[in-house]
Design a protein around this motif. Sequence first.
Motif, short mmCIF file in Angstrom:
data_model
loop_
_atom_site.label_atom_id
_atom_site.label_comp_id
_atom_site.label_asym_id
_atom_site.label_seq_id
_atom_site.Cartn_x
_atom_site.Cartn_y
_atom_site.Cartn_z
N UNK A 90 28.51 38.34 54.08
CA UNK A 90 29.93 38.09 53.70
C UNK A 90 30.94 38.97 54.37
N UNK A 91 32.09 38.51 54.32
CA UNK A 91 33.29 39.03 54.67
C UNK A 91 34.27 38.66 53.82
N UNK A 92 34.89 39.42 53.01
CA UNK A 92 35.90 39.04 52.16
C UNK A 92 37.38 39.75 52.43
N UNK A 93 38.23 38.88 52.58
CA UNK A 93 39.39 39.64 53.00
C UNK A 93 40.39 39.76 51.62
N UNK A 94 41.35 40.77 51.81
CA UNK A 94 42.08 40.96 50.82
C UNK A 94 43.21 39.95 50.78
N UNK A 95 43.71 39.35 49.86
CA UNK A 95 44.66 38.09 49.93
C UNK A 95 45.91 38.65 50.22
N UNK A 96 46.21 40.05 50.26
CA UNK A 96 47.69 40.41 50.61
C UNK A 96 47.74 40.78 51.94
N UNK A 97 46.93 40.23 52.92
CA UNK A 97 46.88 40.40 54.25
C UNK A 97 48.42 40.30 54.71
N UNK A 98 48.83 41.38 55.70
CA UNK A 98 50.23 41.47 56.17
C UNK A 98 50.01 40.98 57.69
N UNK A 99 50.74 39.90 57.97
CA UNK A 99 50.71 39.59 59.49
C UNK A 99 52.17 39.56 59.88
N UNK A 100 52.17 40.34 61.14
CA UNK A 100 53.50 40.53 61.93
C UNK A 100 53.55 39.78 63.18
N UNK A 101 54.62 39.09 63.35
CA UNK A 101 54.59 38.39 64.55
C UNK A 101 55.60 38.98 65.61
N UNK A 102 55.30 38.89 67.04
CA UNK A 102 55.96 39.45 67.97
C UNK A 102 56.39 38.62 68.86
N UNK A 115 32.66 44.15 53.45
CA UNK A 115 31.69 43.38 54.33
C UNK A 115 30.34 43.90 53.79
N UNK A 116 29.29 42.95 53.87
CA UNK A 116 27.97 43.13 53.49
C UNK A 116 27.06 42.41 54.71
N UNK A 117 26.23 43.27 55.08
CA UNK A 117 25.40 42.84 56.22
C UNK A 117 24.64 43.90 56.99
N UNK A 118 24.52 43.44 58.12
CA UNK A 118 23.92 44.40 59.29
C UNK A 118 24.69 44.24 60.58
N UNK A 119 24.96 45.35 60.92
CA UNK A 119 25.83 45.53 62.25
C UNK A 119 25.13 46.30 63.09
N UNK A 120 24.56 45.83 64.34
CA UNK A 120 23.92 46.35 65.40
C UNK A 120 22.69 47.25 65.00
N UNK A 121 21.86 46.37 64.12
CA UNK A 121 20.65 46.66 63.58
C UNK A 121 20.62 47.75 62.33
N UNK A 122 21.87 47.98 61.95
CA UNK A 122 22.06 48.84 60.70
C UNK A 122 22.70 48.28 59.64
N UNK A 123 22.14 48.46 58.25
CA UNK A 123 22.93 47.73 57.17
C UNK A 123 24.21 48.24 56.94
#
Length: 154
Positions: A90-102, A115-123
């Motif tokens: 799972x990957x849960x994003x904060x609903x208050x994400x800030x996006x800046x456009x250039x 984040x919950x899971x495994x990355x590069x073989x590690x929990x």
Amino acid sequence: MKHLLLLSLVSLAATPFGFAQTATAADTKTVEQEVRQMIEQYRTALTKKDTAALERIWADDYTFINASGTVLTKAERLANAKSGATNLGTIESDPNMKIRVYGGDVAIAVSRVTIKGQYSGKATSGQFQSSIVFAKTPSGWQLVCNQITPVALP
């Protein structure tokens, strides 16, 4: 006569700036929506281990800086995903994400993610501060760089 010549030269030099386009509020809003959609596609591709989608989303010169500070290329991240070493449930994003456009062709999103899971073989589990940089390329919006940093609890 000299003043007229000088005025003409200054006007000629400034002409390109008069035709330069600046992003309007509507353009910025559209880019923000497009980038939010790309972030959702990215999140889905990571959680479903969709390496074909990740290959399209990540630019060829993509750079990832992981929570340990290690810098990884597109090829290295794809290898992790294909081998199963990276498996994010799972990957849960904060609903208050800030996006800046250039300039209408670069956007930076900053948010907190869980984040919950495994990355590069590690929990891997926890909250991270995330920054994501998208650039508009001939093939559409692509992720060119992102970084995650663990959030230290007080």
